[in-house]
Design a protein around this motif. Structure first.
Motif, PDB file in Angstrom:
ATOM      1  N   ARG A   1      -4.082  -5.029   9.056  1.00  0.00           N
ATOM      2  CA  ARG A   1      -3.280  -4.820  10.271  1.00  0.00           C
ATOM      3  C   ARG A   1      -4.107  -4.988  11.534  1.00  0.00           C
ATOM      4  O   ARG A   1      -3.695  -4.583  12.619  1.00  0.00           O
ATOM      5  N   ARG A   2      -5.270  -5.590  11.404  1.00  0.00           N
ATOM      6  CA  ARG A   2      -6.127  -5.809  12.571  1.00  0.00           C
ATOM      7  C   ARG A   2      -5.384  -6.645  13.609  1.00  0.00           C
ATOM      8  O   ARG A   2      -4.860  -7.712  13.290  1.00  0.00           O
ATOM      9  N   GLY A   3      -5.330  -6.119  14.839  1.00  0.00           N
ATOM     10  CA  GLY A   3      -4.675  -6.871  15.907  1.00  0.00           C
ATOM     11  C   GLY A   3      -3.169  -6.671  15.962  1.00  0.00           C
ATOM     12  O   GLY A   3      -2.533  -7.083  16.917  1.00  0.00           O
TER      13      GLY A   3
ATOM     14  N   GLN B   1     -11.537  -2.851  13.654  1.00  0.00           N
ATOM     15  CA  GLN B   1     -10.257  -3.220  13.040  1.00  0.00           C
ATOM     16  C   GLN B   1      -9.116  -3.102  14.042  1.00  0.00           C
ATOM     17  O   GLN B   1      -7.951  -3.015  13.654  1.00  0.00           O
TER      18      GLN B   1
ATOM     19  N   GLY C   1       0.553   8.911   5.719  1.00  0.00           N
ATOM     20  CA  GLY C   1       0.657   7.711   4.893  1.00  0.00           C
ATOM     21  C   GLY C   1       1.077   6.493   5.701  1.00  0.00           C
ATOM     22  O   GLY C   1       0.987   5.367   5.222  1.00  0.00           O
ATOM     23  N   THR C   2       1.526   6.703   6.929  1.00  0.00           N
ATOM     24  CA  THR C   2       1.989   5.569   7.739  1.00  0.00           C
ATOM     25  C   THR C   2       0.790   4.828   8.345  1.00  0.00           C
ATOM     26  O   THR C   2      -0.353   5.267   8.227  1.00  0.00           O
ATOM     27  N   GLU C   3       1.101   3.722   8.993  1.00  0.00           N
ATOM     28  CA  GLU C   3       0.034   2.920   9.617  1.00  0.00           C
ATOM     29  C   GLU C   3      -0.716   3.730  10.667  1.00  0.00           C
ATOM     30  O   GLU C   3      -1.953   3.738  10.706  1.00  0.00           O
ATOM     31  N   ILE C   4       0.035   4.443  11.522  1.00  0.00           N
ATOM     32  CA  ILE C   4      -0.614   5.250  12.564  1.00  0.00           C
ATOM     33  C   ILE C   4      -1.406   6.391  11.924  1.00  0.00           C
ATOM     34  O   ILE C   4      -2.553   6.657  12.294  1.00  0.00           O
TER      35      ILE C   4
ATOM     36  N   SER D   1      -2.727   6.541   8.933  1.00  0.00           N
ATOM     37  CA  SER D   1      -3.939   6.002   8.298  1.00  0.00           C
ATOM     38  C   SER D   1      -5.008   5.744   9.351  1.00  0.00           C
ATOM     39  O   SER D   1      -6.196   6.000   9.127  1.00  0.00           O
TER      40      SER D   1
ATOM     41  N   ILE E   1      -5.849  -1.174   6.239  1.00  0.00           N
ATOM     42  CA  ILE E   1      -6.158  -1.015   7.668  1.00  0.00           C
ATOM     43  C   ILE E   1      -6.634  -2.352   8.244  1.00  0.00           C
ATOM     44  O   ILE E   1      -6.237  -2.763   9.327  1.00  0.00           O
ATOM     45  N   ALA E   2      -7.468  -3.060   7.458  1.00  0.00           N
ATOM     46  CA  ALA E   2      -7.985  -4.348   7.921  1.00  0.00           C
ATOM     47  C   ALA E   2      -6.881  -5.401   8.003  1.00  0.00           C
ATOM     48  O   ALA E   2      -6.919  -6.286   8.852  1.00  0.00           O
TER      49      ALA E   2
ATOM     50  N   HIS F   1       0.302  -4.257  16.114  1.00  0.00           N
ATOM     51  CA  HIS F   1       0.711  -2.967  16.641  1.00  0.00           C
ATOM     52  C   HIS F   1       0.956  -2.054  15.447  1.00  0.00           C
ATOM     53  O   HIS F   1       1.729  -2.387  14.557  1.00  0.00           O
ATOM     54  N   ARG F   2       0.271  -0.908  15.398  1.00  0.00           N
ATOM     55  CA  ARG F   2       0.472  -0.013  14.253  1.00  0.00           C
ATOM     56  C   ARG F   2       1.697   0.864  14.474  1.00  0.00           C
ATOM     57  O   ARG F   2       1.901   1.398  15.552  1.00  0.00           O
ATOM     58  N   THR F   3       2.517   0.987  13.435  1.00  0.00           N
ATOM     59  CA  THR F   3       3.807   1.662  13.568  1.00  0.00           C
ATOM     60  C   THR F   3       3.902   2.841  12.609  1.00  0.00           C
ATOM     61  O   THR F   3       2.915   3.223  11.973  1.00  0.00           O
ATOM     62  N   LEU F   4       5.087   3.385  12.477  1.00  0.00           N
ATOM     63  CA  LEU F   4       5.324   4.469  11.520  1.00  0.00           C
ATOM     64  C   LEU F   4       5.834   3.933  10.185  1.00  0.00           C
ATOM     65  O   LEU F   4       6.363   4.665   9.372  1.00  0.00           O
ATOM     66  N   ARG F   5       5.672   2.630   9.974  1.00  0.00           N
ATOM     67  CA  ARG F   5       5.966   2.096   8.648  1.00  0.00           C
ATOM     68  C   ARG F   5       4.887   2.558   7.678  1.00  0.00           C
ATOM     69  O   ARG F   5       3.786   2.906   8.082  1.00  0.00           O
ATOM     70  N   TRP F   6       5.191   2.553   6.390  1.00  0.00           N
ATOM     71  CA  TRP F   6       4.233   2.989   5.380  1.00  0.00           C
ATOM     72  C   TRP F   6       2.939   2.170   5.501  1.00  0.00           C
ATOM     73  O   TRP F   6       2.989   0.966   5.746  1.00  0.00           O
ATOM     74  N   GLY F   7       1.796   2.829   5.333  1.00  0.00           N
ATOM     75  CA  GLY F   7       0.509   2.204   5.599  1.00  0.00           C
ATOM     76  C   GLY F   7       0.088   1.139   4.604  1.00  0.00           C
ATOM     77  O   GLY F   7      -0.808   0.344   4.880  1.00  0.00           O
ATOM     78  N   ILE F   8       0.703   1.116   3.413  1.00  0.00           N
ATOM     79  CA  ILE F   8       0.363   0.098   2.411  1.00  0.00           C
ATOM     80  C   ILE F   8       1.585  -0.118   1.515  1.00  0.00           C
ATOM     81  O   ILE F   8       2.240   0.830   1.115  1.00  0.00           O
TER      82      ILE F   8
ATOM     83  N   GLU G   1      -6.802   1.440   0.821  1.00  0.00           N
ATOM     84  CA  GLU G   1      -6.446   1.911   2.168  1.00  0.00           C
ATOM     85  C   GLU G   1      -7.294   1.205   3.225  1.00  0.00           C
ATOM     86  O   GLU G   1      -6.805   0.852   4.300  1.00  0.00           O
ATOM     87  N   ASN G   2      -8.573   1.012   2.915  1.00  0.00           N
ATOM     88  CA  ASN G   2      -9.441   0.284   3.835  1.00  0.00           C
ATOM     89  C   ASN G   2      -8.928  -1.134   4.050  1.00  0.00           C
ATOM     90  O   ASN G   2      -8.872  -1.628   5.176  1.00  0.00           O
TER      91      ASN G   2
END
Lengths: 263, 306
Positions: A108-110, B183, B163-166, B168, A105-106, A112-119, A101-102
């Motif tokens: 995606r640096r820079g 980050q 679980g999403t990018e936001i 997280s 997050i890295a 735009h964070r969205t509601l897509r799955w985080g990984i 998860e860490n």
């Protein structure tokens, strides 16, 4: 790649605790430069890195990254251009989150964070390969919480996170100072590897003069908020610790701090 | 006996929504957000006022949710943009909401200074009455079923969102802000989003509670954050080994239901309901002390083993 033009910063201005931390720093880094920065306590080494990262606004001067003036951008916006590793191994990672998860997050640096799955599954595969490269066995612990890792493992992970998305500049702020000598050597080796592999422009603050000489292609010494010595290429390769100590006394008219002498 | 149990479970489910909101601020964002106390009443006041105005009760709950989000956003702005310490920011919003809630309830009666609204004359205006007719069940059973459906739905949405990018990024903000900024995460934004959702849930809980118990009162929120914390702590104690986020959240539901069932029986056995808040505070203190002692013992044990 990086330009600092007459950068000045005073902390607590106008009070009894006023401290002139940066007194007109000028620095120009070429693409691919790996600069080590040394100097006594309070010389402005970490302050310079923090100025570049935008932890606070500078009082005057300009900071340009790859031609872009970032002097007025807040920290999280400059992050797009920068990879950072800190002195405290706790600072660079989120302890309550998994290793993967860490990294996600890295990655995606820079962005735009969205509601897509985080990984994604594809990322997991990539991270496994990258972690295997560190040779610390972390590739089999991808779902472990980072809080369970040792300081050295956390710094290695932070390094990987800082370079996962290629930064324009990698800032290493005494990133081995909190580690035991053996672990520090390993983390430095990983730093060298990642910098060479990705052909990064990097700045490394260190208290260890031997490390400062052995790593990178350029060395600068700071004192009282200014760059007082700047060598690169062949001249830097020939430097010895004694040279540096002498240079330091002669430029600053001051004795080195115990800490700098002892390391 | 069975009725008492069912009533306890039902109320526990409605309060569980509040507990999930408190979990979001207290555990995920790592802030004790006292907005909660005013926000549950805000949800109740908005829902009650809208029922008086004969607005669809489902829409009323949705509007209550949005009102709660707004309260959370205000606390968030006080904390981040105006740099007010988190606890104080929450207290300021909470105390402002006291006046605002009275204004909202006054909108229904037309008399200024209305501190409570009864839904006695609007029984068919709540979610529960028409639904109970539709299902052919009594009010408690209807509320029980509806409560389960809503709680499951909220857990599913929270599981997805975090679980999403936001999501997280919000979780990371609660753990390590400095890392987040390095980050590229705008921690002001993530905090405001987190507080908005937290208080949205809390207001939703208030809206449903008001429709279930048939009234809204300006003082109904006093101590609600402690009730939320009690639910979280009880849930965590029971689901200590849980790793999956959805299981952890379900633990909070179990905690909330258990707490409410115990309370229902204690009151039925004759304890004055005014002593309830004292009892709740003692439960939380004991639970906190026990868990911190348990932690110490564990560490000691680990050292001896090594």
């Amino acid at each position: 790649m990086l330009e600092l033009i007459d950068v000045k910063k005073t902390f607590n201005p106008g009070t009894i605790n006023a401290k002139k931390a940066l007194c007109g720093v000028d620095l120009h880094l070429n693409p691919g430069d790996f600069v080590t920065i040394i100097g006594g306590n309070g010389a402005g080494k970490s302050t310079t890195l923090n100025a570049i990262a935008g932890v606070w606004k500078i009082d005057s001067g300009k900071i340009k990254i790859d031609g872009i003036d970032v002097s007025k951008l807040p920290e999280h916006k400059r992050a797009k251009y920068l990879g950072r590793v800190f002195q405290d191994p706790m600072t660079g990672t989120a302890a309550t989150m998994e290793i993967q998860e860490n990294l996600a997050i890295a990655a995606r640096r820079g962005d735009h964070r969205t509601l897509r799955w985080g990984i994604t599954a594809k990322e997991r595969k990539e991270y496994r390969e990258l972690l295997a490269m560190l040779d610390l066995g972390l590739e089999d612990r991808m779902t472990s919480k980072v809080g369970l890792l040792s300081g050295g493992q956390r710094q290695a992970l932070t390094l990987l996170m800082a370079t996962l998305k290629q930064p324009k500049i990698l800032l290493l702020d005494e990133h081995t100072a909190a580690l035991d000598p053996k672990t520090a050597a390993k983390v430095l080796e990983i730093s060298d590897m990642l910098i060479a592999e990705n052909n990064l422009t990097a700045m490394m603050v260190t208290h260890n003069m031997r490390d400062a000489i052995a790593h990178g292609n350029r060395l600068i010494m700071m004192n009282a908020g200014k760059v007082i010595f700047d060598v690169s290429g062949e001249e830097k390769k020939k430097l010895t610790v004694d040279d540096l100590i002498q240079k330091f006394s002669q430029n600053s008219g001051d004795m080195l701090s115990d800490r700098a002498l002892l390391s | 006996m069975l009725n008492l149990l069912l009533s306890g479970v039902t109320q526990g489910l409605i309060w569980a929504i509040l507990a999930l909101g408190v979990y979001l601020s207290y555990r995920i964002l790592d802030v004790a957000d006292l907005t909660c106390e005013g926000c549950i009443t805000l949800g109740a006041s908005v829902a009650a006022m809208l029922i008086w105005k004969e607005v669809n009760p489902v829409l009323g709950v949705v509007i209550a949710f949005l009102a709660g989000c707004l309260a959370g956003i205000i606390t968030g702005i006080l904390q981040t943009k105006l740099k007010i310490p988190p606890i104080l920011a929450g207290i300021l919003t909470m105390i402002s909401l006291y006046s605002i809630n009275i204004h909202i309830m006054s909108l229904a009666t037309g008399a200024s200074g209305t501190a409570n609204l009864s839904l006695l004359n609007f029984k068919n205006g709540t979610i529960f009455a028409p639904l109970s007719d539709l299902l052919g069940l009594n009010k408690t059973m209807t509320a029980l079923i509806l409560g389960i459906v809503i709680v499951v739905l909220i857990i599913a949405v929270m599981y997805w969102f975090f679980g999403t990018e936001i999501g997280s990024a919000i979780r990371a903000t609660g753990t390590n802000e400095k890392m987040c900024r390095a980050q590229g995460i705008n921690t002001d934004t993530t905090k405001i989003i987190g507080l908005a959702l937290s208080n949205g849930l809390i207001a939703t809980s208030g809206a449903l509670l008001c429709q279930y118990q048939g009234y809204s009162d300006v003082n109904m929120g006093v101590g609600s954050i402690v009730i939320g914390l009690a639910s979280i702590i009880i849930g965590e104690a029971i689901f200590m080994k849980a790793k999956n986020f959805a299981v952890k959240l379900s633990g909070i539901i179990v905690g909330s239901v258990l707490y409410r069932v115990v309370v229902t029986f204690v009151i039925a056995s004759g304890m004055p309901s005014t002593d309830l808040k004292l009892m709740t505070a003692v439960i939380v203190i004991v639970a906190l002390v026990l868990t911190s002692f348990a932690g110490k013992f564990k560490k000691k044990g680990a050292k001896t083993n090594a």
